[in-house]
Every structure is written in C-alpha cells, then in structure tokens.
Scaffold this active site. Structure first.
Site, mmCIF file in Angstrom:
data_model
loop_
_atom_site.group_PDB
_atom_site.id
_atom_site.type_symbol
_atom_site.label_atom_id
_atom_site.label_comp_id
_atom_site.label_asym_id
_atom_site.label_seq_id
_atom_site.Cartn_x
_atom_site.Cartn_y
_atom_site.Cartn_z
ATOM 1 N N LEU A 35 0.706 -1.201 -0.038
ATOM 2 C CA LEU A 35 0.060 0.156 0.064
ATOM 3 C C LEU A 35 0.884 1.229 0.043
ATOM 4 O O LEU A 35 0.992 2.010 1.009
ATOM 5 C CB LEU A 35 -1.005 0.018 1.382
ATOM 6 C CG LEU A 35 -1.969 -1.178 0.938
ATOM 7 C CD1 LEU A 35 -3.084 -1.028 2.302
ATOM 8 C CD2 LEU A 35 -2.983 -1.089 -0.098
ATOM 9 N N THR A 36 1.519 1.623 -1.177
ATOM 10 C CA THR A 36 2.324 2.824 -1.240
ATOM 11 C C THR A 36 1.201 3.983 -1.848
ATOM 12 O O THR A 36 0.122 3.432 -1.751
ATOM 13 C CB THR A 36 3.358 2.478 -2.352
ATOM 14 O OG1 THR A 36 2.733 2.344 -3.611
ATOM 15 C CG2 THR A 36 4.458 1.441 -2.226
ATOM 16 N N ASP A 59 5.518 -5.853 2.336
ATOM 17 C CA ASP A 59 6.720 -5.335 1.610
ATOM 18 C C ASP A 59 7.239 -6.320 0.674
ATOM 19 O O ASP A 59 7.749 -7.311 1.580
ATOM 20 C CB ASP A 59 7.620 -4.428 2.367
ATOM 21 C CG ASP A 59 8.577 -3.739 1.415
ATOM 22 O OD1 ASP A 59 8.888 -4.066 0.484
ATOM 23 O OD2 ASP A 59 9.199 -2.734 2.031
ATOM 24 N N ILE A 60 7.359 -6.465 -0.487
ATOM 25 C CA ILE A 60 7.983 -7.416 -1.129
ATOM 26 C C ILE A 60 9.566 -7.655 -0.866
ATOM 27 O O ILE A 60 10.491 -8.539 -0.904
ATOM 28 C CB ILE A 60 7.903 -7.458 -2.572
ATOM 29 C CG1 ILE A 60 8.384 -6.181 -3.420
ATOM 30 C CG2 ILE A 60 6.550 -7.870 -2.884
ATOM 31 C CD1 ILE A 60 8.681 -6.396 -4.923
ATOM 32 N N ALA A 83 5.581 -3.002 -7.904
ATOM 33 C CA ALA A 83 6.651 -2.320 -8.425
ATOM 34 C C ALA A 83 6.252 -0.847 -8.384
ATOM 35 O O ALA A 83 5.132 -0.421 -8.150
ATOM 36 C CB ALA A 83 6.659 -2.598 -9.940
ATOM 37 N N THR A 125 7.652 -5.133 -18.865
ATOM 38 C CA THR A 125 7.337 -3.976 -19.734
ATOM 39 C C THR A 125 7.872 -3.987 -20.954
ATOM 40 O O THR A 125 9.025 -4.292 -20.951
ATOM 41 C CB THR A 125 7.217 -2.520 -18.841
ATOM 42 O OG1 THR A 125 7.181 -1.589 -19.738
ATOM 43 C CG2 THR A 125 8.807 -2.355 -18.195
ATOM 44 N N ASP A 126 7.219 -3.219 -21.725
ATOM 45 C CA ASP A 126 8.014 -3.186 -23.122
ATOM 46 C C ASP A 126 9.424 -1.980 -23.184
ATOM 47 O O ASP A 126 10.050 -1.893 -23.941
ATOM 48 C CB ASP A 126 7.192 -2.716 -24.352
ATOM 49 C CG ASP A 126 6.041 -1.537 -24.116
ATOM 50 O OD1 ASP A 126 6.541 -0.902 -22.996
ATOM 51 O OD2 ASP A 126 5.354 -1.372 -24.912
ATOM 52 N N GLU A 127 9.049 -1.457 -22.024
ATOM 53 C CA GLU A 127 10.088 -0.279 -21.784
ATOM 54 C C GLU A 127 11.627 -0.886 -21.540
ATOM 55 O O GLU A 127 12.706 -0.096 -21.871
ATOM 56 C CB GLU A 127 9.774 0.630 -20.670
ATOM 57 C CG GLU A 127 8.471 1.197 -20.957
ATOM 58 C CD GLU A 127 7.998 2.413 -20.047
ATOM 59 O OE1 GLU A 127 8.778 3.156 -19.376
ATOM 60 O OE2 GLU A 127 6.645 2.822 -19.973
ATOM 61 N N TYR A 150 13.294 3.577 -14.156
ATOM 62 C CA TYR A 150 12.337 2.838 -14.132
ATOM 63 C C TYR A 150 12.758 1.683 -14.960
ATOM 64 O O TYR A 150 12.551 0.556 -14.612
ATOM 65 C CB TYR A 150 10.857 3.411 -14.321
ATOM 66 C CG TYR A 150 9.810 2.427 -14.879
ATOM 67 C CD1 TYR A 150 9.330 1.527 -13.701
ATOM 68 C CD2 TYR A 150 9.352 2.321 -16.362
ATOM 69 C CE1 TYR A 150 8.261 0.540 -14.178
ATOM 70 C CE2 TYR A 150 8.540 1.016 -16.515
ATOM 71 C CZ TYR A 150 7.937 0.265 -15.580
ATOM 72 O OH TYR A 150 6.889 -0.461 -15.697
ATOM 73 N N LYS A 154 13.229 -2.405 -14.166
ATOM 74 C CA LYS A 154 12.635 -3.378 -14.473
ATOM 75 C C LYS A 154 13.436 -4.570 -15.369
ATOM 76 O O LYS A 154 13.300 -5.819 -15.287
ATOM 77 C CB LYS A 154 11.180 -2.923 -15.401
ATOM 78 C CG LYS A 154 10.249 -2.188 -14.752
ATOM 79 C CD LYS A 154 9.524 -3.172 -13.621
ATOM 80 C CE LYS A 154 8.523 -4.028 -14.207
ATOM 81 N NZ LYS A 154 7.628 -4.610 -13.266
#
Ligand code: NAD
Ligand code: TYD
Length: 340
Positions: A35-36, A59-60, A83, A125-127, A150, A154
């Site tokens: 819960l950020t 938290d992971i 993430a 993500t495609d990024e 970011y 990832k």
C-alpha cells in the site's frame, strides 16, 4: 488454484484480481501489497467480501515477511505485479525503484525457490527494450536497452527472473506489455491524468512536441493474456503483450478532449521529459499463435468506456488526487505549466 498476487492493490493488479475471481470462482487469490501511494484498497471493494479473496499488507523487499507469507499461503503460483511504476517519479527519485523493483523481486524469487512454487509469472514492460524509431516492433528477441531508471530497474528484475530459471529451474514466465489503460488507473499516468484534468477544468500538460508514440492495451485484455500465460505459458519463456494501438500522445489527448467536447486550447505544451523514449510498439504474435490470445478492445471503444468510468467514479479519483498527490503534482508540473 491458490495464487499470491503481489501489488494487487494497484491499477493492473486489482483489475487482474477482479478478472480472475469472476472467471475462476473456485480459485483463491491472496493479495500481498505494501500500500504505497499507488496501492488503494478502494480498487477491490467489489471483491473484498469474498471468502476466496484475502489481503495481506506487506513489502516484497521484506525477506522475512515474504517467506512467512509464502509458507503460510501454500500458493501454487505467484503473479508478480508489485513495483514502482511511474517513469517521471523514477527520474525524480530512483532509489525506491531499485529497492522495490530489483531487491524486492530478488527477495520474492528467493522465497519462491525455497518454497518450491510451481508457477512464477513476472509482469514486466516493453520499456525494457528501449525506444524505437519510426519503423519496426519489439519482439521477444529485441535486446534489452532500457533508458529510464524505471525501465532499467524492470530490466534488472527480468534478468534476475531469467537467472532463477536458468540456475535453479524456477518455473518462471515473463510478460512484457505495452501501456495499459482502463478503470482504476492512477491519475499520474497520461490517460487518467488527462481525463481527470479535463473533468476538473485544468490544463492538460503534454510533454515536448506530443509526437511520442505509445501502443495502448486495455487492462482487461492484459488480464486475459496473463491468465493464458499463467495456465499455459512455457517455463522460461518471455511473452510480449500489445494491442496494436499505436497513437501519438497528441492523438490520445485530442481524442479525450473531443469526447468531452472541450477545446484543443486546453492543451499546455510543457518541457519534455528527460531521456523521453520516442516510440514503443509491440509484436505480440508469439502470444497470439502459441496461446491463442485475442484482444477484445478496439482503442476508441476502450477509451470511450474509460472516460465514462472516470465520469461516474469522481469520488474515487478525487480522493486519490488529494493529499500527497498534490505535493507530487506541484513538484512535477508546478514550474512547468507554461508554453515552451
Ligand atoms: P501501480 O503503480 O498502479 O501499482 C503498483 C502496486 O504495487 C501498488 O498497489 C503498490 O502499493 C504496490 N507496491 C509497490 N511497492 C511495493 C512493495 N515494495 N511491496 C509490495 N507492494 C508494493 O502499477 P501498475 O500500473 O498496476 O503496474 C503493475 C505492474 O505492471 C508493474 O510491475 C509495472 O512495471 C508493470 N507494467 C505496467 C504498465 C502500465 O501501463 N501501467 C505497463 C507495462 C508494465
Ligand atoms: P506515461 O503514462 O507516464 O507512461 P510511460 O512513460 O510509461 O509510457 O506516459 C505516456 C506518454 O505520455 C509518454 O510519452 C509521456 C507522455 N506524458 C505527457 O505528455 N504528459 C504527462 O503529463 C504525462 C504523465 C505523460
């Protein structure tokens, strides 16, 4: 099936949980989320009463809590969404992106390995592929070349996930999707920011020349793709997910203004994002041919439904746009509201 969903209180995770509970009423979904600022239990009001849905705040990156949660849940699968997800925030303050996206993913992989988890689906993500010129598409073979803090975080997590498959045989799949849109999208991202600003009579801040291209994917089509990969994806494989809906940012913003009968003069051209990727476009033919995925939404129809959703859920986004959001907005756009 018992599935631990990390980041299930965010935009895509909450849509995935609702999708799965509807489609598989006999499955149990356990939502593990810190819960950020982006996590919001209001996204899950429709399902919170169900006996086969459970929420655990955690938290992971907390190894002890992750291990304890996996041990007690006896999960068959992990679907890992958690993430830090916003490029602009990663430019402002990258630390948390490394902690959650890299260290957190590592902690989760380690706990999954110890627990002998049968499926680990990593949502990427495609990024991670970087930026395209005017032509071509990202395939699963495109080399990783991330540009923002970011996307670099990832890509790092993708490499860890692949290493855990190669080294320990952890049965992982990675999905790499293009830009999602749809209900419960946090209004820091392009589409919900533009819709809610338009509804509030605020200017719509377009970065640079507005000719950057994104390939839009409805969040429900994304959930359907993850469902297929979870059940039938081959371990160790990467699957691209994209809706073939390339639009410039200006086209998207103009479509929103036109559907709300607002003038083009609502647009404010503001300074460009640092290191701004010019174009993303996904080739999803592997997912289509191997797993039979077919997106349901045409972009114009999906955008119209999304605008209608924001019009009827004013209380949801007004609550989100309060408090700490205002502080972020001021930092990001405060001195950047004028024409360039
Ligand atoms: P989001 O920012 O809306 O939600 C992220 C969720 O993760 C929130 O609920 C947050 O509380 C939780 N979280 C953050 N740090 C955590 C931590 N340390 N431990 C536990 N929970 C934590 O993100 P989203 O848009 O739903 O994206 C979900 C995933 O999909 C991310 O991995 C993102 O990289 C990926 N993705 C998103 C898009 C997009 O268009 N939104 C596109 C491609 C990939
Ligand atoms: P965003 O939704 O942040 O997704 P991403 O950067 O991960 O693709 O941004 C989508 C596009 O919209 C991107 O080219 C940046 C642009 N953009 C604006 O022009 N103005 C804005 O206020 C925001 C948030 C994004």
């Amino acid at each position: 099936m018992r599935i631990v969903v990390t980041g299930g209180a965010g935009f895509i995770g909450s849509n995935f949980i609702r999708y799965m509970l509807k489609r598989y009423p006999d499955y149990t979904l356990i939502n593990y989320d810190k819960l950020t600022y982006a996590g919001n239990l209001d996204n899950l009001r429709e399902v919170e009463h169900l006996p086969n849905y459970r929420f655990i705040q955690g938290d992971i990156a907390d190894a002890g809590q992750v291990e304890q949660t996996l041990a007690s849940c006896k999960a068959d699968a992990i679907v890992h969404f958690a993430a830090e997800s916003h490029v602009d925030r990663s430019i402002m303050e990258p630390d948390q992106f490394i902690r959650t996206n890299v260290v957190g993913t590592h902690r989760l992989l380690e706990a999954a390995r110890k627990q002998g988890i049968a499926r680990f689906i990593h949502i990427s993500t495609d990024e991670v592929y970087g930026s395209l010129g005017a032509e071509g598409f990202f395939t699963e073979q495109t080399p990783l070349a991330p540009n923002s803090p970011y996307s670099a975080s990832k890509a790092s997590s993708d490499l860890l996930v692949q290493a855990y498959h190669h080294t320990y045989g952890l049965p992982v799949c990675i999905t790499r999707c293009s830009n999602n849109y749809g209900p419960y999208h946090f209004p820091e991202k392009l589409i919900p920011l533009m819709i809610t600003n338009a509804l509030e009579g605020q200017p719509l801040p377009v970065y640079g020349d507005g000719l950057h291209v994104r390939d839009w994917l409805h969040v429900e089509d994304h959930a359907a793709a993850i469902d297929l990969v979870l059940h039938d994806g081959r371990a160790g494989e990467v699957y691209n997910v994209g809706g073939n809906n390339e639009r410039t940012n200006l086209e998207v913003v103009q479509a929103i203004l036109s559907q709300l009968s607002l003038p083009i003069s609502s647009i404010r051209y503001v300074a460009d994002r640092q290191g701004h990727d010019r174009r993303y476009a996904i080739d999803a033919s592997k997912l289509r041919s191997e797993l039979g995925w077919r997106p349901k939404y045409a972009f114009d129809e999906g955008l119209a439904e999304t605008i209608a959703w924001y019009r009827t859920h004013t209380a949801w986004w007004q609550r989100v746009k309060d408090g700490t959001y205002r502080h972020y907005y001021e930092l990001q756009y405060g001195s950047n509201q004028g024409a360039i």
